[in-house]
Design a protein around this motif. Structure first.
Motif, PDB file in Angstrom:
ATOM      1  N   UNK A   1       0.828  -1.206   0.000  1.00 48.06           N
ATOM      2  CA  UNK A   1       0.000   0.000   0.000  1.00 48.06           C
ATOM      3  C   UNK A   1       0.862   1.254   0.000  1.00 48.06           C
ATOM      4  N   UNK A   2       2.188   1.071  -0.040  1.00 47.42           N
ATOM      5  CA  UNK A   2       3.145   2.175  -0.146  1.00 47.42           C
ATOM      6  C   UNK A   2       2.910   3.229   0.937  1.00 47.42           C
ATOM      7  N   UNK A   3       2.838   2.711   2.168  1.00 49.97           N
ATOM      8  CA  UNK A   3       2.577   3.605   3.291  1.00 49.97           C
ATOM      9  C   UNK A   3       3.108   2.999   4.581  1.00 49.97           C
ATOM     10  N   UNK A   4       3.245   3.842   5.593  1.00 51.99           N
ATOM     11  CA  UNK A   4       3.552   3.412   6.953  1.00 51.99           C
ATOM     12  C   UNK A   4       2.405   3.860   7.842  1.00 51.99           C
ATOM     13  N   UNK A   5       1.910   2.943   8.663  1.00 51.37           N
ATOM     14  CA  UNK A   5       0.798   3.237   9.562  1.00 51.37           C
ATOM     15  C   UNK A   5       1.300   3.382  10.990  1.00 51.37           C
ATOM     16  N   UNK A   6       0.769   4.375  11.693  1.00 52.87           N
ATOM     17  CA  UNK A   6       1.113   4.593  13.098  1.00 52.87           C
ATOM     18  C   UNK A   6      -0.149   4.436  13.946  1.00 52.87           C
ATOM     19  N   UNK A   7      -0.060   3.561  14.944  1.00 51.16           N
ATOM     20  CA  UNK A   7      -1.124   3.402  15.938  1.00 51.16           C
ATOM     21  C   UNK A   7      -0.636   4.092  17.207  1.00 51.16           C
ATOM     22  N   UNK A   8      -1.386   5.070  17.696  1.00 47.37           N
ATOM     23  CA  UNK A   8      -0.938   5.846  18.857  1.00 47.37           C
ATOM     24  C   UNK A   8      -0.898   5.036  20.143  1.00 47.37           C
TER      25      UNK A   8
ATOM     26  N   UNK B   1      -8.093   0.515  13.872  1.00 51.74           N
ATOM     27  CA  UNK B   1      -7.725   1.525  12.882  1.00 51.74           C
ATOM     28  C   UNK B   1      -6.455   2.247  13.290  1.00 51.74           C
ATOM     29  N   UNK B   2      -5.597   2.509  12.302  1.00 50.49           N
ATOM     30  CA  UNK B   2      -4.417   3.327  12.549  1.00 50.49           C
ATOM     31  C   UNK B   2      -4.828   4.784  12.733  1.00 50.49           C
ATOM     32  N   UNK B   3      -3.953   5.547  13.380  1.00 55.75           N
ATOM     33  CA  UNK B   3      -4.245   6.963  13.640  1.00 55.75           C
ATOM     34  C   UNK B   3      -3.602   7.892  12.619  1.00 55.75           C
ATOM     35  N   UNK B   4      -2.441   7.498  12.106  1.00 49.84           N
ATOM     36  CA  UNK B   4      -1.686   8.368  11.197  1.00 49.84           C
ATOM     37  C   UNK B   4      -1.136   7.528  10.049  1.00 49.84           C
ATOM     38  N   UNK B   5      -1.122   8.103   8.841  1.00 47.76           N
ATOM     39  CA  UNK B   5      -0.527   7.446   7.684  1.00 47.76           C
ATOM     40  C   UNK B   5       0.596   8.315   7.124  1.00 47.76           C
ATOM     41  N   UNK B   6       1.705   7.668   6.764  1.00 51.08           N
ATOM     42  CA  UNK B   6       2.833   8.329   6.111  1.00 51.08           C
ATOM     43  C   UNK B   6       2.956   7.749   4.707  1.00 51.08           C
ATOM     44  N   UNK B   7       3.185   8.609   3.723  1.00 47.37           N
ATOM     45  CA  UNK B   7       3.369   8.148   2.352  1.00 47.37           C
ATOM     46  C   UNK B   7       2.143   8.307   1.485  1.00 47.37           C
ATOM     47  N   UNK B   8       1.002   8.613   2.107  1.00 43.22           N
ATOM     48  CA  UNK B   8      -0.246   8.821   1.379  1.00 43.22           C
ATOM     49  C   UNK B   8      -0.970  10.027   1.980  1.00 43.22           C
ATOM     50  N   UNK B   9      -1.813  10.692   1.174  1.00 46.98           N
ATOM     51  CA  UNK B   9      -2.538  11.858   1.702  1.00 46.98           C
ATOM     52  C   UNK B   9      -3.688  11.482   2.626  1.00 46.98           C
ATOM     53  N   UNK B  10      -4.148  10.216   2.532  1.00 49.42           N
ATOM     54  CA  UNK B  10      -5.263   9.779   3.367  1.00 49.42           C
ATOM     55  C   UNK B  10      -5.223   8.266   3.502  1.00 49.42           C
ATOM     56  N   UNK B  11      -6.174   7.718   4.239  1.00 49.32           N
ATOM     57  CA  UNK B  11      -6.186   6.283   4.532  1.00 49.32           C
ATOM     58  C   UNK B  11      -6.777   5.436   3.405  1.00 49.32           C
ATOM     59  N   UNK B  12      -7.269   6.069   2.349  1.00 51.96           N
ATOM     60  CA  UNK B  12      -7.910   5.305   1.280  1.00 51.96           C
ATOM     61  C   UNK B  12      -7.176   5.416  -0.054  1.00 51.96           C
ATOM     62  N   UNK B  13      -5.937   5.848  -0.035  1.00 51.71           N
ATOM     63  CA  UNK B  13      -5.125   5.869  -1.256  1.00 51.71           C
ATOM     64  C   UNK B  13      -3.876   5.028  -1.033  1.00 51.71           C
ATOM     65  N   UNK B  14      -3.338   4.474  -2.127  1.00 53.87           N
ATOM     66  CA  UNK B  14      -2.161   3.607  -1.992  1.00 53.87           C
ATOM     67  C   UNK B  14      -1.268   3.618  -3.229  1.00 53.87           C
TER      68      UNK B  14
END
Length: 576
Positions: A434-441, A450-463
C-alpha cells in the motif's frame, strides 16, 4: 504451486499447508477453481499455457509461461482470481506467444530464479540461460548476458561441441551465495558456476552426474550416487545441494556443495538405495516414500518441498532429510500419502512443478505479511503453539484478504516491518504494497483496529506508489521501520533511500526532514552517481542507537554505519 496441466498457479494465503488436502485460496490463469483451459478466453495478461516455474520475493510474482514462450511479472502478488500480469518478457505484448532466438525472445522457457536484483532464465528450447541485470519493468526487455551460446542470436544444442559452456535443454537455474546452478537436462548433468557469470558463454567449474565436461551419457556407469538420468532441477540451501533426477524418480542430496567433478550424493529420496530407479520405487504402488517422475523441489533451508509430478502431489518435509528413503510430513493435492488421483478442484492438482512459501516473523508482534496481518501476543509465549490475542489487518484470525473490507485505516497489503515503542506504546507498521507506513498511537487491544496516522499517502484510502510524484512525503514499497523515541527511520526500498523524520509524525502525509542514499528528495536512482558511502540499493533493515545509524543495504551486500553525534537536521547526501 504451479499446476501445469491445469494451466494455472495456485496460491495458499495461510502459509505452508500443515494438513493433508489443504485448499488453495486463489488461482492464477483461470477464472475459477473448476476450469483448466489453456489461454482461457484467449491469450492475454491473465492466461497461462503449461506454466512451469515461479519466483517471488514476497511482493512480486514471476511465472514462466512455458508454451506461451514468455515470463509474466506481477508487480504485486495477486489477491483475486484470474489476475492480470503487469509486465511480459519474451514477447512485445500480452497477446503474442511466438517463439524466437534473440535478446528479447524465448523458446519454451522453463526455470526462473532471482537474487532480488538480477533475473535468471532457463531458455530451454534455445539451449541457453539468460541473465537480466535487473528485473524488467517494461514489456519485451532484452537480456544482458547469455550462457550456453556465443551470442544472443544462437540456439544450437551443445554449440561447438559438448563442453563446460554448452547446454542441451537446460531446465532449471538457481543462484545462491554467489554461485549459479543449472540443470542441464538432456546432457544428464548439473553444472555449478563458482561465481555468477558476467560475460557471454561462460564455462561451468564443476559437473555433477558425469565424470567430466565432455561426456553426457545418462546413468554413466550405471545408476549410482554419482550418476544422473534426466536432470530437471537443482537447488541449494547455501550449504547443501539438491538435484532432481527425473527419469530415476529420485532426489539426490549432497550434504556439501561439490567442488570436484562426478561427486557422490549423500542421501537419496524416492528410492530405498542409490541404485534404485523405478517409479514407485521397488513396490509397484504409490507409497509415502516413492516418487513417479519427480519434477523439481524447493527449500527454505529448513523445510523441503518436492513436486511429485505423476503422482499429482506436492510433498512437504518439515526438516531436510538426513537419511535415504525418508517419509514426508504433509501432502498437498491428495487426501493421504498413498493416493495419486488428479483433478481440477480447489484441493486437487495435475502436474505440479513448483511450490514456494514464505513467512515474516517478529517476537511478540508477528508481521504475517503473506496473510496481510500483524499478530499480537499479549504475553511472550512460553509454550509451543501459543495463540495470538489480537490481529491487525483482518477482522478475525481465519481470514487473510489483502485490504480486507477495502483499503482503509484498518487494512494491510503485504506488510513488512513492524516496530513497537515500549515507552509510548505506539505501534508502527510498514504496509509495503500500500506504499505507506501506519502509526497506531497505542497498541491495539481489539482486532481490526484503525491506525491513527498514515505516512506516504494523503489519506487512509489511497495507496499509489510515490503519490503525486517522488518527494519527501511519498513512499515506494517501504520495508523497515524504526523509532528511537525521537526520530523515525523508514527504509524506502523502491526509492533506494532511507527517510528520517526528526519527530514522529502526528498528522497524515508528513514530510521527511532528511534523506539518506539520494542527493535530493526527488531522486530515487540505485547507487545514484555510482556505488559509494552515500548511496543505497534496495535498503531493507534500519536501526539507530540514538548516536549511530545502521542500514542493511541489501543489494550492495553490506551494512552501513553512520557515526554521528547528532543526525543532520537537513537534507541531503549524508555519507557514512
Amino acid at each position: 504451486i504451479v499446476d501445469s496441466y491445469n494451466h494455472r498457479v495456485l496460491i495458499y494465503n495461510n502459509g505452508i499447508p500443515t494438513v493433508t488436502g489443504a485448499t488453495p485460496d486463489l488461482v492464477i490463469g483461470q477464472p475459477n477453481m473448476n476450469s483448466n483451459t489453456a489461454n482461457n478466453g484467449g491469450i492475454g495478461a491473465s492466461t497461462l499455457n503449461y506454466p512451469y516455474d515461479i519466483w517471488s520475493d514476497g511482493t512480486k510474482l514471476l511465472i514462466s509461461d512455458q508454451s506461451n514462450n514468455r515470463i509474466l511479472i506481477f508487480n504485486n502478488i495477486p489477491t483475486s482470481n484470474f489476475a492480470s500480469a503487469d509486465v511480459v518478457i519474451g514477447q512485445l505484448d500480452m497477446t503474442s506467444n511466438s517463439p524466437g532466438t534473440t535478446a528479447t525472445t524465448l523458446r519454451t522457457v522453463r526455470g526462473i530464479d532471482s537474487d532480488g536484483t538480477k533475473l535468471y532464465v532457463a531458455d530451454y528450447g534455445n539451449h541457453r540461460v539468460l541473465v537480466y541485470n535487473t528485473i524488467p519493468t517494461t514489456n519485451g526487455a532484452s537480456a544482458d548476458i547469455v550462457i550456453g551460446q556465443p551470442d544472443l542470436t544462437s540456439g544450437t544444442v551443445n554449440n561447438g561441441g559438448l563442453s563446460a559452456n554448452t547446454y542441451n535443454n537446460p531446465v532449471e537455474v538457481q543462484v545462491k551465495n554467489g554461485k549459479m546452478f543449472v540443470g542441464d537436462r538432456a546432457n544428464c548433468r548439473a553444472l555449478i558456476y563458482n561465481s555468477i557469470p558476467t560475460s557471454n558463454n561462460a564455462s561451468a567449474d564443476v559437473v555433477i552426474g558425469q565424470p567430466n565436461m565432455t561426456s553426457n551419457t545418462c546413468n554413466n556407469g550405471g545408476v549410482s550416487a554419482s550418476s544422473l538420468g534426466t536432470t530437471y532441477g537443482v537447488v541449494s540451501s547455501g550449504t547443501k545441494l539438491f538435484v532432481t533426477d527425473y527419469t530415476n524418480n529420485r532426489i539426490l542430496i549432497f550434504n556439501s556443495i561439490p567442488t570436484v567433478n562426478g561427486a557422490s550424493a549423500d542421501v537419496v529420496l524416492g528410492q530405498a538405495t542409490m541404485t534404485g530407479s523405478g517409479f514407485f520405487g521397488s513396490t509397484g504402488i504409490v507409497t509415502a516414500s516413492n516418487f513417479y517422475n519427480v519434477q523439481g523441489m524447493d527449500t527454505d533451508g529448513t523445510k523441503l518441498f518436492i513436486n511429485d509430478y505423476q503422482n499429482f502431489r506436492v510433498l512437504i518435509y518439515n526438516a531436510i532429510p538426513t537419511s535415504s528413503g525418508a517419509i514426508p510430513d504433509v501432502v498437498v493435492g491428495q487426501t493421504d500419502l498413498v493416493s495419486a488421483t488428479s483433478g481440477i478442484t480447489a484441493s486437487k492438482i495435475r502436474g505440479a512443478f513448483h511450490a514456494i512459501g514464505s513467512t515474516i516473523l517478529n517476537k511478540l508482534f508477528v508481521s504475517d505479511g503473506q496473510n496481510n496481518r500483524v499478530l499480537i501476543f499479549n504475553s511472550i509465549p512460553t509454550t509451543h503453539g501459543a495463540s495470538a490475542d489480537v490481529v491487525i489487518g483482518q477482522a478475525d484470525m481465519v481470514t487473510s484478504t489483502a485490504n480486507a473490507g477495502g483499503l482503509s485505516a484498518k487494512s494491510l497489503n503485504a506488510n513488512k516491518g513492524v516496530f513497537v515503542d515500549a515507552t509510548t506504546n505506539k505501534l508502527i507498521i510498514a504496509d509495503a504494497s500500500n506504499h505507506r507506513v501506519l502509526i497506531f498511537n497505542s497498541i491495539p487491544t481489539t482486532s481490526f483496529a484503525s491506525a491513527d496516522v498514515v505516512i506516504g499517502q494523503p489519506n487512509m484510502t489511497s495507496n499509489t506508489a510515490n503519490n503525486g510524484g517522488i518527494g519527501p512525503n511519498t513512499l515506494n514499497a517501504p520495508y523497515g521501520v524504526y523509532y528511537d523515541g525521537a526520530k523515525l527511520f523508514i527504509t524506502d526500498l523502491g526509492n533506494n533511500r532511507v527517510l528520517i523524520f526528526n519527530s514522529l509524525p502526528t498528522s497524515n502525509n508528513a514530510s521527511a526532514d532528511v534523506v539518506v542514499g539520494q542527493p535530493s528528495m526527488t531522486s530515487n536512482t540505485k547507487n545514484n552517481g555510482g556505488v559509494g558511502a552515500n548511496t543505497l540499493f534496495y535498503p531493507r533493515g534500519v536501526h539507530s542507537d540514538g548516536i549511530r545509524l545502521f542500514i542493511a543495504d541489501q543489494s550492495n551486500h553490506r551494512v552501513l554505519i553512520y557515526n554521528r553525534e547528532d543526525f543532520p537536521a537537513a537534507c541531503c547526501g549524508w555519507s557514512c
